[in-house]
Motif scaffolding. Sequence first.
Motif, PDB file in Angstrom:
ATOM      1  N   GLY A 103       0.792  -1.076   0.053  1.00 42.40           N
ATOM      2  CA  GLY A 103      -0.181  -0.058  -0.017  1.00 42.40           C
ATOM      3  C   GLY A 103       0.958   1.156  -0.034  1.00 42.40           C
ATOM      4  N   PHE A 104       0.149   2.445  -0.212  1.00 40.84           N
ATOM      5  CA  PHE A 104       0.780   3.701   0.111  1.00 40.84           C
ATOM      6  C   PHE A 104       0.394   4.258   1.240  1.00 40.84           C
ATOM      7  N   LYS A 105       1.060   5.292   1.751  1.00 34.59           N
ATOM      8  CA  LYS A 105       0.568   6.067   2.863  1.00 34.59           C
ATOM      9  C   LYS A 105       0.776   7.550   2.609  1.00 34.59           C
ATOM     10  N   PRO A 106       0.048   8.845   2.753  1.00 31.78           N
ATOM     11  CA  PRO A 106       0.301   9.987   2.552  1.00 31.78           C
ATOM     12  C   PRO A 106       0.989  10.593   3.555  1.00 31.78           C
ATOM     13  N   TYR A 107       1.942  11.547   3.560  1.00 31.70           N
ATOM     14  CA  TYR A 107       2.444  12.040   4.682  1.00 31.70           C
ATOM     15  C   TYR A 107       2.682  13.503   4.735  1.00 31.70           C
ATOM     16  N   GLY A 108       2.769  14.278   5.760  1.00 32.94           N
ATOM     17  CA  GLY A 108       2.687  15.620   5.794  1.00 32.94           C
ATOM     18  C   GLY A 108       1.432  16.562   5.735  1.00 32.94           C
ATOM     19  N   CYS A 109       0.349  15.829   6.144  1.00 37.70           N
ATOM     20  CA  CYS A 109      -0.883  16.321   5.679  1.00 37.70           C
ATOM     21  C   CYS A 109      -1.511  16.560   7.202  1.00 37.70           C
ATOM     22  N   HIS A 110      -2.221  17.688   7.368  1.00 34.28           N
ATOM     23  CA  HIS A 110      -3.103  18.074   8.462  1.00 34.28           C
ATOM     24  C   HIS A 110      -3.954  17.177   8.888  1.00 34.28           C
ATOM     25  N   GLN A 111      -4.960  17.180   7.851  1.00 33.49           N
ATOM     26  CA  GLN A 111      -6.129  16.191   7.989  1.00 33.49           C
ATOM     27  C   GLN A 111      -5.843  14.952   6.953  1.00 33.49           C
ATOM     28  N   HIS A 112      -6.071  13.765   7.443  1.00 32.71           N
ATOM     29  CA  HIS A 112      -6.314  12.736   6.808  1.00 32.71           C
ATOM     30  C   HIS A 112      -7.442  11.788   6.908  1.00 32.71           C
ATOM     31  N   GLN A 113      -7.932  11.537   5.907  1.00 36.68           N
ATOM     32  CA  GLN A 113      -9.038  10.390   5.708  1.00 36.68           C
ATOM     33  C   GLN A 113      -8.773   9.106   6.397  1.00 36.68           C
ATOM     34  N   GLU A 114      -9.469   8.559   7.382  1.00 40.48           N
ATOM     35  CA  GLU A 114      -9.339   7.392   7.826  1.00 40.48           C
ATOM     36  C   GLU A 114      -9.570   6.117   6.798  1.00 40.48           C
ATOM     37  N   GLN A 115     -10.282   6.195   5.974  1.00 39.01           N
ATOM     38  CA  GLN A 115     -10.703   5.219   5.202  1.00 39.01           C
ATOM     39  C   GLN A 115      -9.895   5.006   3.842  1.00 39.01           C
ATOM     40  N   ILE A 122      -7.254   6.493  -7.581  1.00 40.60           N
ATOM     41  CA  ILE A 122      -5.768   7.147  -7.337  1.00 40.60           C
ATOM     42  C   ILE A 122      -5.944   8.511  -7.163  1.00 40.60           C
ATOM     43  N   ALA A 123      -6.652   9.230  -7.942  1.00 42.55           N
ATOM     44  CA  ALA A 123      -7.299  10.776  -7.807  1.00 42.55           C
ATOM     45  C   ALA A 123      -7.722  10.876  -6.283  1.00 42.55           C
ATOM     46  N   LEU A 124      -8.901  10.077  -6.068  1.00 44.99           N
ATOM     47  CA  LEU A 124      -9.383  10.158  -4.645  1.00 44.99           C
ATOM     48  C   LEU A 124      -8.487  10.129  -3.601  1.00 44.99           C
ATOM     49  N   ALA A 125      -7.320   9.155  -3.735  1.00 42.06           N
ATOM     50  CA  ALA A 125      -6.412   8.788  -2.590  1.00 42.06           C
ATOM     51  C   ALA A 125      -5.677  10.412  -2.629  1.00 42.06           C
ATOM     52  N   LEU A 126      -5.194  10.933  -3.808  1.00 38.89           N
ATOM     53  CA  LEU A 126      -4.200  12.054  -3.857  1.00 38.89           C
ATOM     54  C   LEU A 126      -4.852  13.117  -3.257  1.00 38.89           C
ATOM     55  N   VAL A 127      -5.964  13.379  -3.716  1.00 38.62           N
ATOM     56  CA  VAL A 127      -6.825  14.676  -3.213  1.00 38.62           C
ATOM     57  C   VAL A 127      -7.251  14.527  -1.858  1.00 38.62           C
ATOM     58  N   GLU A 128      -7.930  13.320  -1.470  1.00 38.90           N
ATOM     59  CA  GLU A 128      -8.314  13.355  -0.045  1.00 38.90           C
ATOM     60  C   GLU A 128      -7.181  12.890   1.115  1.00 38.90           C
ATOM     61  N   ALA A 129      -5.972  12.730   0.568  1.00 37.15           N
ATOM     62  CA  ALA A 129      -4.878  12.199   1.379  1.00 37.15           C
ATOM     63  C   ALA A 129      -5.254  11.158   1.957  1.00 37.15           C
ATOM     64  N   THR A 168      -3.676  -2.558  -1.269  1.00 37.09           N
ATOM     65  CA  THR A 168      -4.032  -3.322  -2.404  1.00 37.09           C
ATOM     66  C   THR A 168      -4.499  -4.722  -2.085  1.00 37.09           C
ATOM     67  N   GLU A 169      -5.428  -5.319  -3.005  1.00 40.17           N
ATOM     68  CA  GLU A 169      -6.032  -6.512  -3.019  1.00 40.17           C
ATOM     69  C   GLU A 169      -6.077  -7.114  -4.389  1.00 40.17           C
ATOM     70  N   THR A 170      -6.051  -8.688  -4.160  1.00 40.39           N
ATOM     71  CA  THR A 170      -5.708  -9.235  -5.490  1.00 40.39           C
ATOM     72  C   THR A 170      -7.094  -9.290  -6.402  1.00 40.39           C
ATOM     73  N   GLY A 171      -7.977  -9.110  -6.105  1.00 37.87           N
ATOM     74  CA  GLY A 171      -9.259  -8.894  -6.951  1.00 37.87           C
ATOM     75  C   GLY A 171      -9.375 -10.318  -7.776  1.00 37.87           C
ATOM     76  N   ASN A 172      -9.739 -10.136  -9.160  1.00 42.46           N
ATOM     77  CA  ASN A 172     -10.159 -11.149  -9.829  1.00 42.46           C
ATOM     78  C   ASN A 172      -8.613 -11.363 -10.689  1.00 42.46           C
TER      79      ASN A 172
END
Length: 140
Positions: A18-30, A77-84, A89-93
Amino acid sequence: MPRNHRMRRIASPPRFSGFKPYGCHQHQEQAVVLLYEEYEAIKLADYKFMNHQEAAVLMGISRPTFARIYENARRKIALALVEAREITTETGNTYTEKKWFFCEACQTRFTIPARISQHNCPICHTDQIAPIAIHINTNK
Ligand SMILES: [Zn+2]
């Protein structure tokens, strides 16, 4: 190996969990859950610069299906970037032509050639490795 029409072929799983944002004041839990087939679609189209038709053939799916997976991947990916948000990742199909393993000590993902019987991590040489159940549908 059993497969059905919903299965998508990928060359290899992502090299991270996975990836984790850093340096952000507010960060979404989900976290945003990026499926392996979505990672593969981004890799083929935006990293390897393939057109959708070529990428669809590689993944064993139709072009419209590829386009849908690719669109979903970009939105996530846009959602992750904009909302920090974190990305996990999951294997999916998905399935791969090779058998992949995960090293529990150093977190590396790797394949082992069939002719080698001794199974150790190629990076840290531990035997604490587990097969990645990439053929199993964990998504739906
Ligand atoms: Zn290792």
